[in-house]
Design a protein around this motif. Structure first.
Motif, short mmCIF file in Angstrom:
data_model
loop_
_atom_site.label_atom_id
_atom_site.label_comp_id
_atom_site.label_asym_id
_atom_site.label_seq_id
_atom_site.Cartn_x
_atom_site.Cartn_y
_atom_site.Cartn_z
N LEU A 370 -2.24 -8.85 1.24
CA LEU A 370 -2.17 -9.16 2.67
C LEU A 370 -1.15 -8.30 3.41
CD1 LEU A 370 -2.42 -13.00 2.26
CD2 LEU A 370 -4.11 -11.56 3.38
N SER A 371 -0.30 -7.61 2.69
CA SER A 371 0.67 -6.72 3.33
C SER A 371 0.20 -5.28 3.40
CB SER A 371 2.01 -6.76 2.57
OG SER A 371 2.65 -8.00 2.71
N ILE A 372 -0.71 -4.88 2.53
CA ILE A 372 -0.96 -3.43 2.39
C ILE A 372 -2.31 -2.96 2.89
CG2 ILE A 372 0.65 -3.22 0.46
CD1 ILE A 372 -1.75 -3.19 -1.44
N HIS A 405 -1.68 6.16 0.77
CA HIS A 405 -1.32 5.34 -0.39
C HIS A 405 -0.21 4.41 0.08
CE1 HIS A 405 -2.83 8.25 -3.78
NE2 HIS A 405 -3.74 8.02 -2.86
N ARG A 406 -0.48 3.11 0.06
CA ARG A 406 0.50 2.13 0.55
C ARG A 406 0.87 1.19 -0.58
NH1 ARG A 406 -2.26 0.00 4.90
NH2 ARG A 406 -1.73 1.94 5.99
N THR A 412 -1.20 -1.32 -4.85
CA THR A 412 -1.36 -0.12 -4.03
C THR A 412 -2.68 -0.15 -3.29
OG1 THR A 412 -0.05 1.21 -5.58
CG2 THR A 412 -1.44 2.40 -4.02
N TRP A 413 -2.62 0.17 -2.00
CA TRP A 413 -3.82 0.38 -1.18
C TRP A 413 -4.02 1.87 -1.01
CZ3 TRP A 413 -7.91 -1.81 1.32
CH2 TRP A 413 -8.48 -1.10 2.39
N LYS A 414 -5.25 2.34 -1.21
CA LYS A 414 -5.58 3.73 -0.99
C LYS A 414 -6.79 3.80 -0.05
CE LYS A 414 -3.93 5.30 -5.53
NZ LYS A 414 -4.28 5.98 -6.80
N ILE A 422 -8.00 -0.85 -4.00
CA ILE A 422 -6.79 -1.65 -4.26
C ILE A 422 -6.51 -1.56 -5.75
CG2 ILE A 422 -5.75 -3.94 -4.27
CD1 ILE A 422 -7.55 -4.61 -1.84
N GLU A 423 -5.31 -1.12 -6.11
CA GLU A 423 -4.91 -1.00 -7.50
C GLU A 423 -3.77 -1.96 -7.81
OE1 GLU A 423 -3.83 3.04 -8.18
OE2 GLU A 423 -5.87 3.81 -7.91
#
Length: 467
Positions: A370-372, A405-406, A412-414, A422-423
């Motif tokens: 929910l943040s990324i 990349h967040r 991690t969001w890419k 989402i990783e």
């Protein structure tokens, strides 16, 4: 590669909320277009922490999101005269009308619980928010005449179904509802009241408002729901559970709309009281910035004071609308202490605007997703920016968004163009191709419908959020 650590303190609204940001937000919106007037999204819920749509592989539309998109498209056409936006507003409206089922209700009307194809798998706010959008469009001077002719009959068919099914249906905590209303949740039922008052003003028929809307409104303004001393409302689906901080954006909005329709000025005073007490929720979070707590704790019997605050998760997605409502409030009720908090909230908002123009749905949530994530949402950031730029708005220009990349903790969001992933712990758990409503993939081996997830590895901007 650029690296950005959030929050980025010291940013101002003037240097953050720019035409370039509008270009990027509009580009994101267009990346998620899944058909004429159809906007997909990851239908996540910041306040309740719902991410189940990912497990259902769904990244399509939900009907209540179109109120913001229709408003934004109309505003862009008014500002720029570019026929693209007039056409887009009409396409959004046509799609809302397309989503009406033969029984009168809307399918895809459950937001974070999508995908839903049955009208009864819904709730009042998601059924009636589209009605407000349709009536706003119906009153727009540039509206398409053929669409306008379809709107009132569609609303009449909707009411015949909606009222029959939802009147006093109640909720899990109170069923059936012991007072006039529909599901019994304050913010939701006020949307229904606003739809009825809008119908009265638009079409000159006040019978539904007088018979159903007004009694429901009075029920929610009664002392057992509206706690004047605290500026809070009882939510209605629990016991001693006030509405959460973010939901007052809906309540204030609906009170203003109903007041504008009916001339009931006491609603403005109530909305102002809610705004005044929004400042009570302000606190300094671990990031050193001013935030608003998730919700208030109240005494079971004494509704004259807040006994404490639940600070997290911070429903960050609501900040633009809160800031907008507080600006209006402070214009009419100047207060130096409150203005200082309002200015701090603006700095907080700017500190978390991402390189693609979006921002977190929540901070310090149980699920870091929910943040990324970056996805079109129902919280009105696009329309807030258009409104903020005002006369400086220019026609949004195409831009190429960077590969993002967040990172937050082990998550991690890419995203690059129409591909996203989402990783967790370096392994892909979800991925997607934005034009496809059921385009969510599961696991590290499943390929996207189009393209290759390897395209996400050429990072242009690495964004890091605090744990």
């Amino acid at each position: 590669m650029q690296t950005i650590h959030y929050p980025v303190k010291g940013r101002t609204m003037q240097e953050t909320f720019t035409q370039e940001m509008l270009n990027r937000l509009t580009a994101q919106l267009e990346l998620w277009m899944q058909g004429p007037g159809v906007v997909g999204a990851l239908q996540l819920h910041a306040c309740w922490g719902k991410t189940s749509v990912l497990g259902k592989r769904y990244q399509g539309q939900t009907v209540s999101q179109y109120r913001d998109w229709i408003e934004g498209a109309m505003a862009l056409y008014d500002a720029t005269g570019n026929p693209k936006w007039r056409r887009m507003a009409g396409e959004f409206v046509a799609n809302v009308l397309f989503l009406q089922e033969p029984d009168g209700g809307f399918r895809h009307a459950s937001a974070e619980f999508e995908p839903t194809y049955l009208t009864k798998q819904s709730c009042p706010i998601h059924q009636c928010s589209p009605l407000l959008a349709l009536m706003d469009y119906d009153g727009w001077q540039h509206a398409d005449g053929d669409l306008k002719a379809m709107i009132r009959p569609a609303i009449d068919r909707h009411w015949a179904w909606f009222h029959d099914f939802f009147w006093k249906i109640g909720n899990g905590g109170h069923r059936p509802l012991p007072h006039p209303g529909w599901c019994g949740v304050t913010n939701q039922d006020l949307v229904v009241v606003a739809a009825l008052s809008a119908y009265g003003r638009r079409y000159g028929d006040w019978s539904r408002f007088e018979q159903f809307g007004k009694p429901a409104l009075e029920a929610y303004l009664a002392p057992d729901h509206y706690y004047e001393a605290m500026g809070l409302f009882e939510r209605g689906d629990g016991v001693n559970f006030a509405e959460r901080t973010s939901y007052y954006t809906i309540i204030v909005d609906m009170l203003h709309r109903i007041a504008a329709d009916t001339g009931d000025d006491r609603l403005i005073a109530i909305a102002d009281n809610v705004c005044r007490h929004w400042f009570d929720a302000a606190y300094t979070a671990p990031d050193g910035l001013t935030h608003l707590a998730w919700g208030a704790k109240t005494d079971g019997t004494d509704k004259s004071r807040v006994t404490g605050w639940v600070q997290t998760p911070v429903t960050f997605a609501a900040y633009p609308k809160i800031i907008q409502f507080l600006e209006d409030y402070l214009t009419r009720h100047p207060n130096a202490e409150h203005r200082a908090i309002w200015e701090q909230l603006q700095e907080t908002l700017c500190a978390y605007i991402y390189a693609d123009g979006l921002r977190p749905l929540a901070l310090w949530p149980a699920d870091p997703i929910l943040s990324i994530v970056s996805s079109p949402d129902r919280e009105g950031l696009w329309t807030f920016l258009i409104r903020y730029l005002d006369e400086a708005v220019q026609n949004p220009q195409p831009v190429s968004l960077p590969c993002i990349h967040r990172v937050k903790g082990n998550c991690t969001w890419k995203q690059k163009g129409k591909l996203w992933a989402i990783e967790k712990e370096g392994e892909r758990v979800y991925g997607g191709y934005t034009p496809l409503a059921y385009g969510v993939t599961h696991g590290p081996e499943e390929a996207p419908a189009v393209g290759d997830f390897a395209e996400l590895e050429a990072c242009d901007v690495l964004e890091i959020l605090p744990d």
